[in-house]
Design an enzyme around this catalytic site. Structure first.
Site, short mmCIF file in Angstrom:
data_model
loop_
_atom_site.label_atom_id
_atom_site.label_comp_id
_atom_site.label_asym_id
_atom_site.label_seq_id
_atom_site.Cartn_x
_atom_site.Cartn_y
_atom_site.Cartn_z
N VAL A 8 0.87 -1.17 0.00
CA VAL A 8 0.00 0.00 0.00
C VAL A 8 0.91 1.23 0.00
O VAL A 8 2.09 1.14 0.35
CB VAL A 8 -0.96 0.03 1.21
CG1 VAL A 8 -2.03 -1.05 1.09
CG2 VAL A 8 -0.22 -0.10 2.52
N SER A 9 0.35 2.37 -0.37
CA SER A 9 1.18 3.57 -0.54
C SER A 9 1.44 4.34 0.74
O SER A 9 2.48 4.96 0.87
CB SER A 9 0.51 4.51 -1.55
OG SER A 9 0.42 3.88 -2.81
N THR A 10 0.49 4.33 1.68
CA THR A 10 0.64 5.16 2.87
C THR A 10 0.49 4.35 4.14
O THR A 10 -0.07 3.25 4.14
CB THR A 10 -0.41 6.29 2.91
OG1 THR A 10 -1.71 5.71 3.07
CG2 THR A 10 -0.38 7.12 1.64
#
Length: 190
Positions: A8-10
């Site tokens: 996931v990005s964050t």
């Protein structure tokens, strides 16, 4: 062996959907990462790829969890193939053990890169339009308007360097630079 990679990005996002799908597919070794997909050099991805052996399957939930550009995807594909493993997506018709699967991987990789470019283009257009309406884009200034004016005026005297003005007002050099550039270069974007 099935070796999974979930990303996931964050920090606020979680990989639970990806992990659950991998467990359902029989994946027991899963590398999990929270990092932008735009960066190619991700430590956990590097570790995952290094762990692959002949006959392994590099498994992921969706292609955009692994790469956001075709060039990055091709580098990853090359590393996977050099290890003797193959690639398998849980949600897309990708299986690199067949020529059709390799083709699908490259087509979907090109589409992911195209989609990312469109999103970036729309965001930039939205920011430009907002700025034209006078909306401030980006982080809020760390100083009030009066201090910002005083900083620019102090620098304009020529008596201080960026660092000197920063020390005088208790702000970083980058804050001073941003304020000065904004005043002296109207098209400057911080």
């Amino acid at each position: 062996m099935l070796v999974g990679y979930a990303r996931v990005s964050t920090q606020e996002q979680d990989t639970s959907v990806q992990i659950a799908a991998m467990h359902a597919a029989g994946v027991r070794v899963i590398f999990e990462e929270k990092a932008s997909g735009a960066k190619f050099d991700r430590p956990v991805l590097r570790q995952c790829l290094a762990s692959l052996k002949t006959g392994d399957h590099f498994v992921f939930y969706k292609l955009d969890r692994v790469a956001r550009s075709l060039s990055d995807l091709l580098k990853i594909l090359d590393r996977v193939e050099r290890s003797g493993a193959c690639i398998r997506s849980l949600t897309e018709p990708i299986d690199t053990t067949t020529p059709t699967g390799r083709l699908m991987l490259q087509i979907l990789g090109a589409m992911a890169e195209f989609e990312r470019s469109l999103i970036r283009e729309r965001c930039m257009a939205g920011q430009k339009e907002a700025m034209a309406r006078g909306v401030h884009c980006g982080r809020a200034l760390s100083v009030d308007d009066a201090t910002a004016v005083a900083i620019v005026e102090a620098y304009a005297t020529g008596l201080y360097t960026l660092k000197g003005v920063g020390q005088r007002f208790g702000v970083s050099d980058s804050v001073v630079k941003r304020l000065v550039y904004k005043k002296t270069k109207p098209n400057y974007r911080s």
